[in-house]
Design an enzyme around this catalytic site. Sequence first.
Site, PDB file in Angstrom:
ATOM      1  CG  PHE A  66       2.025   2.320  10.005  1.00 15.05           C
ATOM      2  CD1 PHE A  66       3.289   2.004  10.466  1.00 15.05           C
ATOM      3  CD2 PHE A  66       1.636   3.661  10.030  1.00 15.05           C
ATOM      4  CE1 PHE A  66       4.152   2.996  10.930  1.00 15.05           C
ATOM      5  CE2 PHE A  66       2.487   4.650  10.503  1.00 15.05           C
ATOM      6  CZ  PHE A  66       3.747   4.305  10.946  1.00 15.05           C
ATOM      7  CE  LYS A  67       6.773   5.104   8.435  1.00 15.05           C
ATOM      8  NZ  LYS A  67       7.178   4.006   9.263  1.00 15.05           N
ATOM      9  CG  ASP A  68       1.707   0.660   1.879  1.00 11.33           C
ATOM     10  OD1 ASP A  68       2.436   1.359   1.146  1.00 11.33           O
ATOM     11  OD2 ASP A  68       1.914  -0.549   2.097  1.00 11.33           O
TER      12      ASP A  68
ATOM     13  CG  MET B 269       3.183   7.390   1.066  1.00  6.11           C
ATOM     14  SD  MET B 269       3.692   8.864   1.973  1.00  6.11           S
ATOM     15  CE  MET B 269       4.953   8.203   3.033  1.00  6.11           C
TER      16      MET B 269
END
Length: 461
Positions: free
Chosen positions: A110-112, A115
């Site tokens: 999910f960090k994408d 980011m």
Amino acid sequence: MKYISTRSSSERLSFESVFIKSLADDGGLFLPETDYKFNEKDFLKMQNMSYYELATEIIHKFTGDFIQKDHLHKLVKKSYSSFRSEDVVKLRQVGKFNILELFHGPTLAFKDIAMQLIGNFYEYYLSKNENFINIIVATSGDTGAAAIDAIKGKKNLNIFVLHPHNRISSVQRRIMSTVKEKNVFNIAIEGNFDDCQNLVKAMFVDQNFSKKINMSGVNSINWARIVAQTVYYFFCFFSLKSKKLNFSVPTGNFGDIYAGYLAKKMGLPIDKLIVATNQNDILHRAISKGDYTSKKVSETFSPSMDIQIASNFERLIFEIQGRNSDKTKDIMVKVKENNYKLDDTSLSKIKKDFLSEKLNEEETINEIKDVFEKHNIVLDPHTAIGYGAAKKLEQDNNCVILSTAHPSKFPEAIKNALGKNEELPKDLRKVLKEEEKFEILENSLDKVKNYILNKVNENKN
Ligand SMILES: *Cc1c(COP(=O)(O)O)cnc(C)c1O
């Protein structure tokens, strides 16, 4: 919108400074001076928006004059153009729960979602300011990969990623260490994630060092990340057309779930946010019985949650102390001395919005097995913890589980649970073969600083 620090309310900063600084000079975290709340008319307007439109609508409330709305919309579109899902995220019913898949970005976590946008924010910022920025970030595996993908090859930017040596999954490491762009530096620290995080914090507060290299940070305390993450809570709510939802969130640094809390403050009808932890359970102990003392971090199948210092929790502490920065500062001293217990008043305030549960290693593996047998779907170990926590808390079909990573990123855990390998999406398989590049360094502030200074100088020439 202006921003203040959780540790002093005197200075008021713009979104741009908050985004670039990440951490306040006084060591506190940034929050808006006043809460923003959508009204009924806004909700009617937002309910049929695409993910891109919704993201633009929500994020623009926080960015102020940093960027014009139509330009923001362009950056949002660009940010999610590489995603494997047209709507950025995907909803899927599994048993009685809805699973919100957040892992369709380039590095499978999910960090994408935050980011990729942040990478474009940096580029946009640098197009207006002649500058060179060095990003330094600690990772428990997924943040680093997402940050590298978002920053690699961008002009006037270097990125240094500190990961705990041998404590992230092989696939997590390879996604980072096989990147060839010259502005990417991987450092394996002989220590755990909290050591990495402490090194980064120490570099930040060392003004001499951080000013010299024009340091910036993209860890989950960065306000821009939190804001970008509120979008999928809204999108999920509108997609399900439900009246009220609970969300179960696999939690480490308390960033993703704080985004849910922010969404609730903005008027989204969320009842409870479930903090789901692995056996590194400081947040579960804090929320269930007020015990916010950290123990030794142990390695688990869900490495992205192997954390005992949940940085974003400071934001919640500030809120439940009635936004009193002096009280927050005192509490953070106690936290540092590992001597903070939440009193009953604070605890009952927290329990209005949060529930918590934890899964140990065996329970995590059993959950992956059980869901696969019953529903023929493979959950990654983090998502399995969110799922298991919702089950333990006897949630009904109004509970959404945030699915934070693709199972192929954690082959060791999946093999253990199901006795089979989970294949990476095609475009990522190359990372299993390509040569890796990373530097192993002692857990020493001086050594890390020297390494970074050398590389910054080399890259200038
Ligand atoms: C980072 C991460 C988490 C924890 O998110 P926080 O914002 O740190 O609470 C959970 N699952 C996965 C897969 C992650 O990468």
